[in-house]
Design an enzyme around this catalytic site. Structure first.
Site, mmCIF file in Angstrom:
data_model
loop_
_atom_site.group_PDB
_atom_site.id
_atom_site.type_symbol
_atom_site.label_atom_id
_atom_site.label_comp_id
_atom_site.label_asym_id
_atom_site.label_seq_id
_atom_site.Cartn_x
_atom_site.Cartn_y
_atom_site.Cartn_z
ATOM 1 N N ILE A 180 -14.526 -5.510 -35.163
ATOM 2 C CA ILE A 180 -15.897 -5.767 -34.727
ATOM 3 C C ILE A 180 -16.181 -7.260 -34.776
ATOM 4 O O ILE A 180 -15.939 -7.904 -35.795
ATOM 5 C CB ILE A 180 -16.907 -5.038 -35.659
ATOM 6 C CG1 ILE A 180 -16.563 -3.555 -35.757
ATOM 7 C CG2 ILE A 180 -18.328 -5.247 -35.165
ATOM 8 C CD1 ILE A 180 -17.282 -2.843 -36.890
ATOM 9 N N CYS A 181 -16.675 -7.778 -33.695
ATOM 10 C CA CYS A 181 -17.040 -9.197 -33.661
ATOM 11 C C CYS A 181 -18.494 -9.329 -34.092
ATOM 12 O O CYS A 181 -19.412 -9.219 -33.287
ATOM 13 C CB CYS A 181 -16.842 -9.762 -32.252
ATOM 14 S SG CYS A 181 -17.294 -11.487 -32.113
ATOM 15 N N LEU A 182 -18.681 -9.508 -35.370
ATOM 16 C CA LEU A 182 -20.029 -9.584 -35.920
ATOM 17 C C LEU A 182 -19.987 -10.617 -37.043
ATOM 18 O O LEU A 182 -19.279 -10.438 -38.034
ATOM 19 C CB LEU A 182 -20.456 -8.206 -36.440
ATOM 20 C CG LEU A 182 -21.838 -8.095 -37.063
ATOM 21 C CD1 LEU A 182 -22.923 -8.425 -36.050
ATOM 22 C CD2 LEU A 182 -22.063 -6.696 -37.625
#
Ligand SMILES: [Zn+2]
Ligand SMILES: [Zn+2]
Lengths: 353, 161
Positions: free
Chosen positions: B98-100
């Site tokens: 997840i790109c968070l």
């Protein structure tokens, strides 16, 4: 039975004692609001709570005790509000048929003084800052810049952790920090961001706590301290250390390190800048928020000069050939305004270590 | 953060244990809406069921998050991934990464599993298109040896530059 004259005399005495803190609504039968602060709060920085109580006597006063209620309060949860009122009321029934107004006010201040501590949990360990049964509480401190509170041990553990990361990141971080002219704004070592709100604060905010830890663990490097934390906590010297922490806490209180927390601002872990809608609309909070926003704006400017705790930023710019078009950051729920002008970029793992 | 990946396989420190027990207790009383913690006796790995919020592209879809806690949680961020099949989302790779930012550079020890979950659900809910990140295939290929997303160098880039 008291004459009206006597009661009026009592009210005059009351006003003489409490001055502007006493707002007289009616002289006879007496009715007034009293603004009470903890006894320790001559220095307002040592103040966590305050209240305005209303005392309203009926025509049968003092045979019948006056009605007592809370008009307004800060830092007191419902339970403590109730407790405050019931203590004063109890005192009132004890003193039945005596002129008791001054005594009641004193009782109120006395009780409030014993409740002068912040609500809520330490955002780092999630245990209460102040245990209800008292005595067993860990010392805590607050960050002067944003009023967030932490256990001393917890914030130091965090601080040491960041120091440790900085050490391992040293080659990338040192260059810009040391050559900078303006220490106040540029020197990374002197600033950190609050874990809760990310408002930056100066190292001196907590240096009195840090200094202490340094002397305690002079033999232990910061690296091994993290690993040995459990051992240290259970060691025999722990009691001594706790005692010293208490002393430091006192010092820190004198320096103005304590705060006033409002019930609705209870420290909630994981919540960053409060949503504007959820903000209590008191002046002080608004000011703090404004200040915070200014700081964030300032941060976003300093960001681009590479002076934040993200040593990667400058490298990101230099390695633009490897850069991917990233994702914007709207996915963040409660992030600072700084993030709105930034964009995600991912770079393939360069296997730095 | 090079320290994190190395220590993530170690057992939890006492402080991490205490903190997680506290979070778990709070979760049981007050779980974030749309999430269900699948109870195991493993404090170090939580598997959490996510149900897409009504009225969003992911309504009624169910996914699983796997949260692994490092030795020095919460100083270090947990590793959070979707157990494949991961939701189709411009910031979620097909391998579940997840790109968070809060999971990496912007992590703060004042955040909790609960607050992470809320951020992830918000990220899902705000999506207007069901698609993978542009570089999905390349990224996933690079991760084939089981690399943790925490080893990926994610960072902010000031888009004015
Ligand atoms: Zn704590
Ligand atoms: Zn803060």
């Amino acid at each position: 039975m008291a004459e009206e004259e006597e009661i009026v005399g009592e009210v005059e005495a009351l006003q003489a004692v409490y001055g502007d803190d006493c707002l007289l609504l009616q002289t006879y039968p007496p009715s007034f609001h009293l603004h009470i602060k903890p006894r320790t709060a001559d220095d307002s920085s040592q103040q966590f709570v305050e209240a305005i109580i209303g005392i309203q006597a009926g025509s049968k006063y003092p045979d019948e005790p006056p009605a007592i209620r809370i008009i307004d309060s800060k830092g007191l949860d419902e339970q403590r509000q109730k407790q405050l009122i019931s203590c004063i009321s109890e005192r009132a029934s004890e003193l039945s048929s005596c002129l008791m107004l001054v005594a009641l006010c004193e009782e109120a201040v006395e009780r409030l003084s014993s409740m002068n501590h912040p609500d809520g949990e330490c955002p780092l360990c999630l245990y209460p800052l102040v245990a209800e049964d008292s005595g067993s509480s860990e010392p805590f401190m607050k960050l002067m810049s944003c009023f967030h509170c932490f256990h001393c041990e917890c914030i130091i553990r965090w601080w040491n952790w960041l120091e440790l990361l900085k050490e391992s990141d040293a080659p990338t971080a040192s260059g810009s920090a040391s050559s900078s002219g303006s220490i106040r704004d540029q020197d990374e070592e002197s600033r950190r961001k609050c874990p809760v709100c990310r408002k930056s604060f100066l190292a001196k905010d907590i240096e009195h706590v840090l200094d202490f830890v340094k002397t305690q663990h002079a033999v232990t490097s910061s690296r091994s301290e993290v690993n040995n934390e459990d051992k240290i906590l259970s060691s025999v010297s722990e009691k001594l250390r706790r005692a010293k922490f208490d002393a430091i806490l006192k010092l820190q209180q004198e320096k103005g390190g304590l705060i006033e927390i409002k019930k609705h601002e209870v420290l909630r872990p994981g919540i960053y800048l409060p949503q504007p809608a959820a903000l209590p609309s008191t002046a002080s909070t608004e000011e703090a928020k404004e200040q915070q926003d200014k700081d964030l704006a300032a941060n976003s400017r300093t960001n681009s000069s590479g002076s934040t705790n993200k040593p990667n930023t400058s490298r990101a710019r230099n390695s633009s050939t490897k850069k991917h078009q990233g994702h914007n950051s709207r996915k963040q729920v409660a992030q600072s305004s700084r993030k709105q002008v930034t964009q995600w970029v991912k770079k393939e793992n360069s296997n730095a270590t | 953060m090079s320290a994190s990946s190395a220590s993530s396989r170690k057992t939890l420190s006492k402080i991490a244990c205490n903190r997680l027990q506290k979070e778990l207790a709070e979760w049981q009383v007050n779980p974030p809406a749309g999430f269900k913690h699948k109870v195991t006796d493993n404090l170090q790995r939580w598997v959490i069921e996510v149900i897409g919020a009504p009225g969003t592209l992911y309504a009624d879809e169910t996914y699983n998050l796997q949260v692994d806690f490092p030795e020095h949680y919460p100083m270090e961020a947990p590793q959070v991934i979707f157990v494949p099949p991961a939701p189709l989302h411009p910031h979620i790779y097909s391998n579940g990464h997840i790109c968070l930012d809060i999971l990496y550079d912007s992590w703060s020890p004042a955040m909790t599993v609960s607050s992470i979950c809320i951020s992830i659900l918000s990220m899902l809910s705000s999506s207007t298109v069901k698609q993978r990140p542009e570089d999905n295939d390349r990224y996933v290929k690079n991760c084939r040896n089981g690399r943790s997303p925490k080893e990926t160098r994610w960072w902010f880039h000031d888009d004015k530059v």
